[in-house]
Design a protein around this motif. Sequence first.
Motif: not given
Lengths: 206, 535
Positions: A20, A24, B29, B109-110, B112-113, B178, B181-182, B186-187
């Motif tokens: 995904l 994007l 991170t 927990k965080d 997505a990336f 990005i 949105v992810v 997803r999370m």
Amino acid sequence: MEKHEEHTAHVHRDDEGDKLGMWLFIFTELLLFGMLFLMYAVYRHKNPEAFLLGGEELDVFIGTFNTVILLISSATVAMSITAIQRGNKKQALVLLGITLFIAVLFLVNKYFEWGAKIEYGFYPGSDLLHELGHGTTLFFGLYYIMSGIHALHILIGIGLFIYVVWQIRRDKIHSTDYVWLENTGLYWHLVDLIWIFLFPLFYLIH
Amino acid sequence: MSETTTAKHVSFLEYKGKYKGILGWIFSTDHKRVGLLYLYTMLVFFSIAAILGLLMKIQLIAPGYTIMGPQTYNSMFTVHGIIMIFIIVVPGLPAVFGNFFLPLMIGAKDVAFPRLNLASWWIYIIGILVVLSSQFLGGWPDTGWTFYAPYSFRTPANVLPALFGAFILGFSSILTGINFVVTIHRMRAPGMTWLKMPLFPWTLYATAWIQVLATPVIGITLLLTVMERVLGVGVFDPALGGDPILYQHLFWIYSHPAVYIMILPGMGAISEILPVFSRKSIYGYKAIVLSSLAIAFVGYFVWGHHMFTSGMSGRALYAFSFLTFLVAIPSAIKVFNWVATIHKGSLNLQTPFYWATSFIFVFMIGGLTGLVLGSLATNVHVHDTHFVVAHFHFIVFGGTGYAFMAALHYWFPKMFGRMYDASWANIGWATFFGGFLTLYLPMFALGLQGMPRRYYDYLPEFHTGNIISSLGAILMIAGALIVITNLVRSSRHGEKVTGKNPWGGRTLEWESDTPPTLENWDEIPKVTEGPYDYK
């Protein structure tokens, strides 16, 4: 020295999420090139004759050749993903090797193509373009910008492929974890797709 | 030999990982640390740009040369604009509170990336360094933050670092978009359906889409301007057949949606704060969600209203004016919802509530004067006057800035585990609010009288208004100083907050530890109720 224990739980894996994210990113690329296509449309509309003559100056043979090899490279990337899914590491590496070779070949061709044009006097700020007028200046300005930014994407693609090949050799990318390869493939198809539009717009429309 | 202790209930501020000291921050991170990195960076650059603004207002306290000449003044409003827009308000709330609270509010927990998230901050820092390098590589640019063609490639001033730096900052913004949105797709924690998601994440979601879909446009536009300046490709240069108006179109195709990047997360934060301090669930949750998405969508189609006097067909003018009025509707819906939320609530008068209600006040003034600018006939009269500057600051500084301060006071105890000093915070707010109105309200009048913007000098008849405005600037900076000093001091010495939920908020972030642990939750929470159930 006090040190807290390492945490690994938040390093979660989500292939769907990764893809995904890549999609994007592809949207952003489409908008970036979309604006360039918009400019091309505006200036072609304003200078139809100069754009016609400009297109005739470009080498259709090199353009066609590059289009064909780029399409082949898209196919080899797709095949390398299938190979990885089947656990055939060697086949995947060979297919990615072909892709890498084609990517470099594309840039070599581009180098000779640009070199010939520049030698002939078609470059921004040249006397020849000054003589030929505004329309031709814009045509070649856009030609260098658009194919140049596309070539930059090829270059980034080469970097990505080298990384992916390295990761496959280290068995970090394998039959159950290959989202990096998939995303690199997605990116490469985008680079290919943009060229599919650039090619007729600059070389073929007469 | 390092002793390993369990990190289960160690706050993220005290967590010691692979790196120590400052390295443990700039290579972390953890979304919470990344958020605070943005906060500290912004604090530094906001101070610089605010001082530039103050110097400009001191220059304008009397006609003629007061403390600087025209070229210095031009450089100052350019750098003030570039820093405030590209480094402060565009990343603004998403980068600070989005990073810190988005995972907490949706029970993740965080983001997505996480590594990409840290990379965004690094790219942001590199962009800032490139922008500021102009100071050492031949002086400041003088184009204004809009870099209008053809001046941006004709001026002898040093524009390249600013153009290139803004281009780099765009990448940081895209990657954050990005990521969000992810993350939101997803999370979300189990049970948190789309319509059980709090409103701040909703506005972050709308904002992230604008970041993804609009930022590439400014990227390519700035890059083309760089090429125009270096190579002379001709696309924006009328001397080579290019069209400078096309530059304006491309610039505003990004920069108008960017205004919504700035304000939408602010609206989200206000929608979080008002229910908590009114002890009432938010009025019209779905209307706020839909109007956020509507703003993000319609916001793409109004860019032409920045160019009413640049040269466009009559039909285009009508369309852009009409769409501008249309985009005001969802904002008005929100104001209505906020006021209805406060109505008959049991108000808890705390600093975040003061900032939030004053936000509504200044935002309404900013919004309604926006309609004066959006109507064709009045626009011609006030175009490029101080009226525009006042309107713009009421929205971007009054809107985003107030929402930022409201959010900072609201979430401060969760972020630092300490409470700010309430009486100083209130004094700071009152001083700031008074200074703000004294600074910007006279500028509306000056604009209507015809005082143009972006000049270091003015006619004697504008003197009175400018004196009031400049005094307001000094008062406002004093207020900002009180607010910031109080927050910085309280983050180290403030009273410790022991409970998880000092304000009695109902959203998920208040169920985490204060301050949160590294991974936020021992177990991912399960969501069964809507976010604002006060019963």
